[in-house]
Design an enzyme around this catalytic site. Structure first.
Site, PDB file in Angstrom:
ATOM      1  N   SER A   1      34.275 -20.098  66.537  1.00 26.09           N
ATOM      2  CA  SER A   1      32.817 -20.099  66.401  1.00 26.09           C
ATOM      3  C   SER A   1      32.216 -18.817  66.948  1.00 26.09           C
ATOM      4  CB  SER A   1      32.203 -21.277  67.155  1.00 26.09           C
ATOM      5  OG  SER A   1      32.296 -22.433  66.400  1.00 26.09           O
TER       6      SER A   1
ATOM      7  N   HIS B   1      25.569 -22.697  69.482  1.00 25.34           N
ATOM      8  CA  HIS B   1      26.198 -23.889  70.070  1.00 25.34           C
ATOM      9  C   HIS B   1      27.268 -23.534  71.096  1.00 25.34           C
ATOM     10  CE1 HIS B   1      28.986 -23.381  66.518  1.00 25.34           C
ATOM     11  NE2 HIS B   1      29.854 -23.566  67.497  1.00 25.34           N
TER      12      HIS B   1
ATOM     13  N   ASP C   1      21.655 -21.403  64.349  1.00 21.09           N
ATOM     14  CA  ASP C   1      22.884 -21.453  65.144  1.00 21.09           C
ATOM     15  C   ASP C   1      23.393 -20.053  65.485  1.00 21.09           C
ATOM     16  OD1 ASP C   1      24.910 -22.590  66.592  1.00 21.09           O
ATOM     17  OD2 ASP C   1      26.194 -23.010  64.881  1.00 21.09           O
TER      18      ASP C   1
END
Length: 433
Positions: free
Chosen positions: A287, A173, A207
């Site tokens: 992230s 992402h 992801d």
């Protein structure tokens, strides 16, 4: 955690643990479930951070169904968080567990995958605690800066050096928008040097993404560990660039293992993660950064946080974070290096992911033709309660369980049909994503 796209999902648990609080943030099995009866996970009266939605069919990766999850709130400072939501509101969504079998494999840069690159396994730290771990891992941690919807630097995240060839692991992402639009992706190392990065491959389902920085072959790879050796209460350290603050280190413990987390948004596919839960502080910008054990080995990739939202709409750390287990990182990175793409297991059915009582099992709403599920005799209305001896309490738990295995594996499914318990064996199919 993510800084590039808003995402949303749910966090039930197939092992009877309470689900995490309503969550936000973009963020995979040797642990055995507790014996004896397991209570259903309770619900929590959290605020309506993302509004309830009417009944619909929400498509999971690889499905052609048009339903999508609603979008959460966009955060400031050019960042967006995935929203992990406890099932607020009514209705149910169906998530596809199959969309056909792909026959051809694409060509990747390394035919032998991880065997053809130089990774590190030995733990760099014997004794020394968080300070020693930070000293070893900071040089292997990088910041990711990518275009977001045409805006240079609109997406920021973190990553770590996978091998001596200059490959970087991060979250999908973080780079998804740049990858789709042909936008620029850059990597900033511990010393502040910026490199242009190339996308090798990515997986929306797990992801994860693998980048290549040709000019950074002197960056030290992070040592890869095993999340399957973790125990609840073990100390862990999170690395990354939260809120743009590069080279940030936070510490905590393993709060839970095998925590089912599903993420998704209207602009991409859903991700189902069998996560390591931690209370180490994780915020937007973390992230893709590594979660590390106290021996200095990567045990996961920081990918999501839980949040109760708050009146301001801003999301931040409340001590509930999630990381993709390093075992899944190894598998996905190996596939991407070999073929340029990643694969995930499927059975060929639609399963309800909302509106079912947690603890009642996973209700099959549709079985596709010419699929492993049909060949094994599953039918619409069947309720799967166990897979290979592991209890299944709901649809998301079933998807996460399946995706913790590999295509071609044979799993024993226990299910209920008209109140009668039955078993069948299913050989997992394969899909790209």
């Amino acid at each position: 955690m993510s800084d590039d796209q808003e995402r949303q999902g749910e966090v039930p648990d197939p092992h009877g643990y309470p689900p995490p609080v309503p969550a936000s943030a973009p963020v995979d099995p040797s642990w055995a479930p507790p014996s004896g009866p397991l209570p259903p996970a309770p619900s929590y009266p959290w605020a309506d951070y993302a509004r309830p939605r009417p009944p619909q069919d929400a498509a999971a990766p690889g499905s052609h169904s048009s339903g999508r999850r609603p979008q959460g709130r966009r955060l400031g400072i050019g960042s967006a968080l995935l929203v992990l939501l406890l099932g607020l509101g009514g209705g149910f969504g169906g998530s596809a567990l199959y969309d056909g079998l792909a026959d051809n494999e694409a060509a990747g840069p390394y035919a032998g995958g991880l065997e053809d690159v130089e990774t590190v396994e030995l733990p760099p730290v014997k004794i020394g605690g968080v300070q020693a771990v930070a000293k070893e891992l900071l040089p292997s941690t990088v910041q990711i800066v990518a275009e977001l919807e045409g805006q240079a630097g609109g997406a920021t995240g973190s990553g770590f050096v996978l091998d001596k060839q200059g490959h970087i692991v991060t979250n999908n992402h973080v780079v998804a928008s740049a990858a789709q639009d042909g936008g620029t992706i850059q990597v900033v190392d511990f010393g502040g040097t910026t490199y242009d990065a190339e996308l090798v491959g990515r997986s929306a389902v797990y992801d994860l993404a693998v980048l290549l920085v040709p000019g950074a072959t002197d960056l030290p790879p992070a040592a890869l560990g095993r999340s399957e050796k973790l125990r609840v209460g073990d100390g862990v350290v999170a690395f990354g660039s939260p809120l743009g603050l590069t080279s940030t280190v936070t510490a905590g413990i393993v709060s839970a293992l095998r925590r089912p987390v599903t993420t998704g948004s209207p602009v991409d596919d859903s991700s189902y993660i069998n996560a390591v839960q931690t209370d180490a502080a994780i915020n937007p910008g973390n992230s893709g950064g590594p979660l590390v054990n106290l021996r200095g080995q990567v045990v996961g990739v920081n990918s999501a946080i839980a949040t109760n939202g708050g009146a301001s709409g801003e999301a931040g750390n409340i001590g509930v974070g999630f990381a993709i287990p390093v075992e899944q990182v190894r598998i996905t990175a190996d596939q991407i290096l070999k073929t340029g793409e990643a694969r995930y297991p499927v059975i060929g059915a639609q399963v309800r992911t909302q509106g079912e009582t947690i603890g009642s099992g996973a209700r099959i709403s549709e079985v596709n033709s010419n699929t492993p599920a049909q060949a094994a005799g599953l039918e619409a209305g069947d309720v799967v309660i166990e897979v290979d001896g592991l209890r299944v309490t709901d649809g998301i738990g079933l998807i996460v369980n399946i995706r913790s295995h590999q295509p071609g594996e044979e799993l024993e499914f226990t299910y209920l049909r008209n109140g009668e318990q039955r078993t069948t064996t299913i050989e997992l199919g394969s899909e790209t994503g």
